[in-house]
Design an enzyme around this catalytic site. Sequence first.
Site, PDB file in Angstrom:
ATOM      1  N   GLY A   4       0.797  -1.284   0.148  1.00 11.70           N
ATOM      2  CA  GLY A   4       0.179   0.138  -0.100  1.00 11.70           C
ATOM      3  C   GLY A   4       0.712   1.210  -0.091  1.00 11.70           C
ATOM      4  CD  GLU A  36       0.677  -5.735  -2.010  1.00 13.23           C
ATOM      5  OE1 GLU A  36       1.718  -5.966  -2.841  1.00 13.23           O
ATOM      6  OE2 GLU A  36       0.409  -4.621  -1.909  1.00 13.23           O
TER       7      GLU A  36
HETATM    8  N1  DAK Z   1       1.966  -3.702   8.952  1.00 12.48           N
HETATM    9  C1  DAK Z   1       1.937  -3.673  10.163  1.00 12.48           C
HETATM   10  N2  DAK Z   1       3.258  -3.617  10.813  1.00 12.48           N
HETATM   11  C2  DAK Z   1       4.185  -3.452  10.185  1.00 12.48           C
HETATM   12  C3  DAK Z   1       4.551  -3.440   8.705  1.00 12.48           C
HETATM   13  C4  DAK Z   1       3.144  -3.559   8.111  1.00 12.48           C
HETATM   14  N3  DAK Z   1       2.949  -3.433   6.626  1.00 12.48           N
HETATM   15  N4  DAK Z   1       5.736  -3.305   8.144  1.00 12.48           N
HETATM   16  C5  DAK Z   1       6.409  -3.160   9.356  1.00 12.48           C
HETATM   17  N5  DAK Z   1       5.754  -3.236  10.533  1.00 12.48           N
HETATM   18  C6  DAK Z   1       5.974  -3.233  11.837  1.00 12.48           C
HETATM   19  C7  DAK Z   1       6.962  -4.630  12.234  1.00 12.48           C
HETATM   20  O1  DAK Z   1       5.729  -5.540  12.592  1.00 12.48           O
HETATM   21  C8  DAK Z   1       7.740  -4.121  13.424  1.00 12.48           C
HETATM   22  O2  DAK Z   1       7.019  -3.976  14.431  1.00 12.48           O
HETATM   23  P1  DAK Z   1       7.616  -4.533  16.131  1.00 12.48           P
HETATM   24  O3  DAK Z   1       7.785  -5.917  15.804  1.00 12.48           O
HETATM   25  O4  DAK Z   1       8.621  -3.588  16.220  1.00 12.48           O
HETATM   26  O5  DAK Z   1       6.269  -4.303  16.885  1.00 12.48           O
HETATM   27  C9  DAK Z   1       8.223  -2.600  12.913  1.00 12.48           C
HETATM   28  O6  DAK Z   1       7.034  -2.139  12.099  1.00 12.48           O
HETATM   29  C10 DAK Z   1       9.609  -2.609  12.232  1.00 12.48           C
HETATM   30  O7  DAK Z   1       9.454  -3.724  11.384  1.00 12.48           O
HETATM   31  P2  DAK Z   1      10.619  -4.786  11.289  1.00 12.48           P
HETATM   32  O8  DAK Z   1      11.245  -4.901  12.671  1.00 12.48           O
HETATM   33  O9  DAK Z   1      10.162  -5.885  10.327  1.00 12.48           O
HETATM   34  O10 DAK Z   1      11.837  -3.866  10.622  1.00 12.48           O
HETATM   35  P3  DAK Z   1      12.895  -4.642   9.635  1.00 12.48           P
HETATM   36  O11 DAK Z   1      13.796  -3.412   9.396  1.00 12.48           O
HETATM   37  O12 DAK Z   1      13.511  -5.998  10.093  1.00 12.48           O
HETATM   38  O13 DAK Z   1      12.033  -5.117   8.212  1.00 12.48           O
HETATM   39  C11 DAK Z   1      10.582  -4.285   6.488  1.00 12.48           C
HETATM   40  C12 DAK Z   1      11.661  -3.816   7.446  1.00 12.48           C
HETATM   41  C13 DAK Z   1       9.767  -3.337   5.765  1.00 12.48           C
HETATM   42  C14 DAK Z   1      11.481  -5.355   5.453  1.00 12.48           C
HETATM   43  C15 DAK Z   1       9.542  -5.366   7.161  1.00 12.48           C
HETATM   44  O14 DAK Z   1       9.064  -4.631   8.100  1.00 12.48           O
HETATM   45  C16 DAK Z   1       8.486  -6.062   6.126  1.00 12.48           C
HETATM   46  O15 DAK Z   1       8.773  -6.902   5.591  1.00 12.48           O
HETATM   47  N6  DAK Z   1       7.236  -5.577   6.551  1.00 12.48           N
HETATM   48  C17 DAK Z   1       6.203  -5.739   5.895  1.00 12.48           C
HETATM   49  C18 DAK Z   1       6.048  -5.256   4.299  1.00 12.48           C
HETATM   50  C19 DAK Z   1       5.106  -5.691   3.559  1.00 12.48           C
HETATM   51  O16 DAK Z   1       4.781  -6.999   3.313  1.00 12.48           O
HETATM   52  N7  DAK Z   1       4.161  -4.842   3.258  1.00 12.48           N
HETATM   53  C20 DAK Z   1       3.046  -5.028   2.490  1.00 12.48           C
HETATM   54  C21 DAK Z   1       1.831  -5.226   3.179  1.00 12.48           C
HETATM   55  S1  DAK Z   1       0.591  -5.894   2.265  1.00 12.48           S
HETATM   56  C22 DAK Z   1      -6.426  -4.690   0.485  1.00 12.48           C
HETATM   57  C23 DAK Z   1      -6.135  -3.563   0.191  1.00 12.48           C
HETATM   58  C24 DAK Z   1      -4.512  -3.150   0.306  1.00 12.48           C
HETATM   59  C25 DAK Z   1      -3.721  -3.983   0.652  1.00 12.48           C
HETATM   60  C26 DAK Z   1      -4.267  -5.370   1.059  1.00 12.48           C
HETATM   61  C27 DAK Z   1      -5.513  -5.846   0.669  1.00 12.48           C
HETATM   62  N8  DAK Z   1      -7.958  -5.274   0.634  1.00 12.48           N
HETATM   63  C28 DAK Z   1      -8.473  -5.836  -0.933  1.00 12.48           C
HETATM   64  C29 DAK Z   1      -8.499  -5.326   1.505  1.00 12.48           C
HETATM   65  C30 DAK Z   1      -2.478  -3.863   0.834  1.00 12.48           C
HETATM   66  C31 DAK Z   1      -1.562  -4.619   1.225  1.00 12.48           C
HETATM   67  C32 DAK Z   1      -0.209  -4.519   1.541  1.00 12.48           C
HETATM   68  O17 DAK Z   1       0.222  -3.389   1.703  1.00 12.48           O
END
Ligand code: DAK
Length: 260
Positions: A111, A134
Amino acid sequence: MTEQTIRLTIEGTTATITVDRPKALNALNTATLEQLEEALAAVAQKRELRGLIVTGAGEKAFVAGADIAEMMNLNLEQSLAFAARGHRVFDALERLHCPTLAAVNGFALGGGCELALACDLIYASETAKFGLPEVSLGIIPGFGGTQRLTRLVGRARAKELIFTGDMVDAPRAKAIGLALDVVPATQLLAHCQAVLGRIAQKGPLAVARAKRVIAQGADLPLPAANQLEREAFADLFQSADRREGMTAFLEKRPAAFHGT
Ligand code: DAK
């Protein structure tokens, strides 16, 4: 009380919206999307604004995506409501009267990448990372990413990014046409402000109309799109700004546009 996670500041004719949830890498939850919607409505009402910069708080992230912890427990109905809100907010951003710049200062994932894609121009810091991961979560982009990324970088590159979920760094993002320029993190906001400063010297009606015809024409066959351009050109030709711009050129002085 709901935590304030969106900051709107206005300096001169430039507005800046900062997503401010650094502990969660500025991930978008429902409250943040709601506040973003309010901030965009406020910007839309201020017709005197000449540009908007969207950025993330802290040094690590622009926006790391939709909030996965919150999404985890959504049922189908809630997930559709979440997607509808996201689309509404991002469409409002895309339709804003003034140019919008994404200042991508770190992770722009899911997002977050889609938020940047809803802006007119994307500038990246050297530390920026882009991706639509995603499929790693068993879903697809839900805030327009499949469509806006494809329109910007072409089908094959969009498919590569979306199918693999790979992250790309800032130089690679620039190489594929996703980011326009890569600048040191400390200079990113100044770079965006300078771009808007140059735009602010131009005719406001002309810039706004150019933005509209580019957006409207993108989904039309070329003859119909060119017709839109002709109509816009004719309208602008009758404006005081057009007379001022041409007079200023002939008098060898800077134009003083009033948006009329
Ligand atoms: N959501 C919630 N928390 C998140 C997050 C996220 N997307 N990204 C990071 N955080 C949080 C982590 O959980 C962590 O929290 P604590 O454990 O400290 O409480 C904190 O931020 C720091 O993150 P990391 O400890 O993981 O930090 P690193 O440097 O180790 O890693 C990272 C950074 C960006 C590589 C990693 O955090 C990561 O992979 N984050 C997730 C990235 C991701 O997958 N993003 C895409 C999300 S899916 C929909 C509409 C829209 C969408 C879906 C459906 N509808 C149809 C309903 C959109 C979907 C997405 O965006």
